[in-house]
Write a protein that holds these residues in place. Structure first.
Motif, PDB file in Angstrom:
ATOM      1  N   UNK A 159      35.035  49.322  51.129  1.00  0.00           N
ATOM      2  CA  UNK A 159      35.019  48.294  50.877  1.00  0.00           C
ATOM      3  C   UNK A 159      36.427  47.692  50.676  1.00  0.00           C
ATOM      4  N   UNK A 160      36.931  46.705  51.576  1.00  0.00           N
ATOM      5  CA  UNK A 160      38.165  45.840  51.512  1.00  0.00           C
ATOM      6  C   UNK A 160      38.241  44.606  50.887  1.00  0.00           C
ATOM      7  N   UNK A 161      38.783  44.342  49.859  1.00  0.00           N
ATOM      8  CA  UNK A 161      38.890  43.060  49.133  1.00  0.00           C
ATOM      9  C   UNK A 161      40.160  42.731  49.131  1.00  0.00           C
ATOM     10  N   UNK A 162      40.705  41.311  48.845  1.00  0.00           N
ATOM     11  CA  UNK A 162      41.796  40.838  48.479  1.00  0.00           C
ATOM     12  C   UNK A 162      42.609  41.483  47.369  1.00  0.00           C
ATOM     13  N   UNK A 163      43.820  41.759  47.729  1.00  0.00           N
ATOM     14  CA  UNK A 163      44.465  42.463  46.778  1.00  0.00           C
ATOM     15  C   UNK A 163      44.872  41.604  45.473  1.00  0.00           C
ATOM     16  N   UNK A 164      44.871  42.220  44.148  1.00  0.00           N
ATOM     17  CA  UNK A 164      45.378  41.686  42.910  1.00  0.00           C
ATOM     18  C   UNK A 164      44.421  40.608  42.379  1.00  0.00           C
ATOM     19  N   UNK A 195      42.025  38.623  35.897  1.00  0.00           N
ATOM     20  CA  UNK A 195      40.872  38.521  35.198  1.00  0.00           C
ATOM     21  C   UNK A 195      40.746  39.547  33.749  1.00  0.00           C
ATOM     22  N   UNK A 196      41.200  40.841  34.042  1.00  0.00           N
ATOM     23  CA  UNK A 196      41.116  41.784  32.781  1.00  0.00           C
ATOM     24  C   UNK A 196      42.166  41.057  31.816  1.00  0.00           C
ATOM     25  N   UNK A 197      43.221  40.877  32.524  1.00  0.00           N
ATOM     26  CA  UNK A 197      44.344  40.270  31.369  1.00  0.00           C
ATOM     27  C   UNK A 197      43.950  39.206  30.666  1.00  0.00           C
ATOM     28  N   UNK A 198      43.156  38.170  31.164  1.00  0.00           N
ATOM     29  CA  UNK A 198      42.341  37.092  30.258  1.00  0.00           C
ATOM     30  C   UNK A 198      41.448  37.651  29.437  1.00  0.00           C
ATOM     31  N   UNK A 233      33.655  41.429  35.028  1.00  0.00           N
ATOM     32  CA  UNK A 233      34.442  41.838  33.857  1.00  0.00           C
ATOM     33  C   UNK A 233      33.995  41.327  32.508  1.00  0.00           C
ATOM     34  N   UNK A 234      33.705  42.091  31.753  1.00  0.00           N
ATOM     35  CA  UNK A 234      33.221  41.529  30.477  1.00  0.00           C
ATOM     36  C   UNK A 234      33.715  41.897  29.273  1.00  0.00           C
ATOM     37  N   UNK A 249      32.156  36.954  36.529  1.00  0.00           N
ATOM     38  CA  UNK A 249      31.930  37.460  37.769  1.00  0.00           C
ATOM     39  C   UNK A 249      32.550  37.060  39.023  1.00  0.00           C
ATOM     40  N   UNK A 250      32.851  37.836  39.984  1.00  0.00           N
ATOM     41  CA  UNK A 250      33.294  37.617  41.109  1.00  0.00           C
ATOM     42  C   UNK A 250      32.516  37.979  42.199  1.00  0.00           C
ATOM     43  N   UNK A 251      31.814  36.825  43.080  1.00  0.00           N
ATOM     44  CA  UNK A 251      30.972  37.219  44.079  1.00  0.00           C
ATOM     45  C   UNK A 251      31.838  37.212  45.524  1.00  0.00           C
ATOM     46  N   UNK A 252      31.725  38.281  46.095  1.00  0.00           N
ATOM     47  CA  UNK A 252      32.093  38.205  47.546  1.00  0.00           C
ATOM     48  C   UNK A 252      31.144  38.799  48.534  1.00  0.00           C
ATOM     49  N   UNK A 253      31.244  38.481  49.616  1.00  0.00           N
ATOM     50  CA  UNK A 253      30.557  38.963  50.744  1.00  0.00           C
ATOM     51  C   UNK A 253      30.528  40.068  51.261  1.00  0.00           C
TER      52      UNK A 253
END
Length: 607
Positions: A481-486, A491-494, A527-528, A589-593
């Motif tokens: 699975x390929x996603x946009x980097x960074x 989100x984790x830092x937040x 990320x929770x 939550x990040x929703x990606x196709x």
């Protein structure tokens, strides 16, 4: 360039040369720049009016959502009111008993009188012993056969419909109405609650002097229009009702008039009903045409006036040159009895002697030599700049990696393993960031590995403040699975800096990767944290910050950028969702196709 010079030399007449210079140096650049400015002005003005129209559409949408939610809450209180159920469930042999019971009921009157947005509250029942009294009505056979009554009886959920009524003068008017069934568990009768929204209230809240609005429910008739005479018609702008969420901003020609229009969809609270809100502005296009007309006139004047000046100057100049040519020809034939005379103190008047012609040629040679020296100096300067850039380009990221590795080895040799490990984690994190700067994609496994490295670095800083957990669904293969980097690290830092801000220990940062199947297969990365959470007001403000751009804001910029990267790459249907409960924690939550992430070159845009 040589071809241009050759064509220029073929223009033997000075008049032709001057007109050519005017065309090439003035007319053509002004036309090119003017066309560009016209297009750019049109684009800027169109975007300006569209932004204003979108803002007004959002204003109308906010008003409608607030109002319909308030009406829904009122219906909740009425549906579960025990006194209303008792009145509807009883059998009445005498009308006096109904009048006595219904007359003592004040809750419906209070809502109708205290809320300006409510036109009326009506309760219909098929109880055969019922008669019409106050807000209670007996549903006759015609009413029971209406679509909205049948639909309300057949389902328990709320829905909204446009309804027509007539006043005492016979005038027809429209109302947006909430319809829902009143459950009567202890009776065999049916009851339906109808709350009609006041059209005058809507008009007071929604109407704008500059923008017109048309609002309809689902694919039904328009129940609100800035023009009262156009109630009950279909939407003038074509709408694809099959889409779950329809959004359109652009131009439409309606009845021969060009409008800027903005159409959006509003899902009503706790209902499947959708409002289609169309805001229109016919003055924006007229204003743009007027401004563009003024710009065209300015361009015409900018071209015409210099053209007239060039024309008169050309005629004057060529006549003097012709006189000079005749005099020089006479001198070249050793006829020094030159009777012609040119008035003025310019070069033409001074060119009457062959000596001045020779001096002028010498000056021309000197000028050429000086220009050559300038060009040579500029060439040398450019060469030095290029050499400097070549030297600077030799410092690449590998120098940084090698330096960090050297420092790590020295720390390891000094038996300072914690510093060595910290340098190693920092090097891995920086390598990932530098390698993915400007790239379009990365694998999910590499992104998760980078996040884990980031968590390890933060744990060096905060020690026992939190632990990180990563869970990946069985049907998810991070290597494929390929996603946009960074995407995940901000989100984790937040979550660490804000979610666990008040925790000293026992914090948990959990990263979950799962697939959801809705209208299409989605990849959900959550990320929770188990931190302090947010109140409803704070959560609402955060959601607005994520969706709306504000250059003056210093918070939530990272989440806003991530949301925009996802939407620009995959579409507006995808992005970030934030959930939070006070004292329990926050989930992002990040929703990606999934369908556009299975191939290596799937992300089409580099963000």
């Amino acid at each position: 360039m040589k071809k241009i010079k050759f064509q220029f030399k073929r223009l033997t007449k000075i008049r032709q040369q001057l007109y050519t210079i005017y065309f090439a140096a003035l007319f053509l650049p002004i036309m090119i720049i003017g066309i560009f400015l016209l297009i750019n002005t049109y684009t800027l003005l169109s975007n300006y009016h569209r932004d204003l129209l979108e803002a007004d559409n959002l204003r109308v949408k906010t008003i409608l959502f607030e109002m319909t939610t308030q009406v829904y809450n009122i219906s909740e209180n009425l549906v579960f009111d025990a006194n209303i159920k008792e009145i509807l469930s009883a059998n009445y042999t005498q009308r006096e008993k109904l009048v006595e019971k219904a007359g003592n009921l004040t809750v419906v009157d209070n809502y109708a009188q205290n809320y300006a947005e409510i036109e009326s509250i009506e309760i219909y029942t098929d109880n055969p012993t019922f008669t019409d009294y106050k807000q209670f009505y007996r549903a006759d056979e015609n009413l029971q056969n209406t679509d909205w009554y049948c639909k309300a009886i057949s389902q328990s959920s709320v829905f909204w419909v446009p309804m027509t009524s007539r006043d005492k003068y016979g005038n027809e008017y429209w109302n947006l109405s909430l319809v829902r069934r009143l459950p009567l568990a202890e009776a065999d009768y049916n009851a339906v609650l109808v709350i009609k929204v006041s059209d005058n209230y809507l008009r007071t809240r929604i109407n704008s002097q500059e923008y017109a609005a048309m609002i309809s429910v689902n694919d039904r008739e328009v129940f609100f229009n800035s023009n009262r005479s156009e109630y009950g018609i279909s939407q003038k702008v074509p709408i694809d009702y099959d889409k779950s969420y329809y959004q359109y901003t652009g131009k439409e020609k309606i009845n021969g008039v060009t409008y800027f229009v903005d159409v959006s969809t509003l899902y009503l609270y706790q209902s499947d009903s959708r409002l289609y809100i169309c805001t229109m502005n016919d003055l924006g296009y007229v204003s743009i045409k007027r401004i563009l007309t003024i710009c065209v006139l300015i361009l015409a004047v900018a071209i015409l006036i210099p053209g007239l000046i060039i024309h008169f100057f050309t005629e004057y100049f060529t006549s003097r040159v012709l006189t000079l040519r005749q005099a020089m020809h006479q001198a070249s034939t050793e006829d020094y009895d030159i009777r012609s005379y040119i008035q003025g103190q310019d070069e033409i008047s001074e060119a009457f002697s062959d000596l001045e012609v020779m001096v002028r040629n010498i000056k021309k040679k000197d000028a050429e030599m000086y220009e050559a020296r300038i060009n040579e100096a500029e060439l040398l300067n450019e060469q030095q700049v290029m050499e400097f850039k070549m030297l600077a380009s030799q410092i690449n990221p590998h120098f940084l990696y090698n330096t960090l590795e050297t420092i790590r080895m020295k720390a390891f040799a000094a038996n300072d393993k914690e510093v060595a490990r910290a340098i190693k984690l920092l090097g891995k994190s920086m390598r990932y960031v530098l390698e993915n700067t400007g790239t379009s994609y990365t694998t999910l496994s590499r992104e998760l590995e980078h996040v884990n490295v980031y968590l390890d670095i933060q744990k060096l800083r905060f020690t026992d403040k939190f632990d990180g957990i990563t869970e990946i669904g069985e049907d998810v293969d991070p290597e494929k699975i390929y996603i946009l980097p960074l995407l995940l690290q901000p989100v984790v830092e937040n979550a660490i800096l804000h979610g666990l801000e008040e925790r000293e220990h026992g914090g948990i940062i959990k990263i979950s990767v799962t697939k959801h199947i809705e209208e299409q297969e989605l990849l959900c990365i959550e990320v929770s944290d188990n931190g302090c959470g947010m109140t409803e007001e704070e959560l609402a403000q955060l959601r607005r910050n994520i969706e709306q751009k504000d250059m003056t804001r210093s918070k939530s910029i990272g989440l806003y950028n991530i949301n925009q990267r996802i939407k620009l790459t995959y579409g507006d249907a995808f992005g970030i969702q934030v959930l939070s409960v006070p004292e329990e924690g926050t989930r992002v939550r990040l929703y990606l196709p999934v369908s556009r992430m299975a191939e290596k070159n799937s992300p089409a845009v580099c963000i």
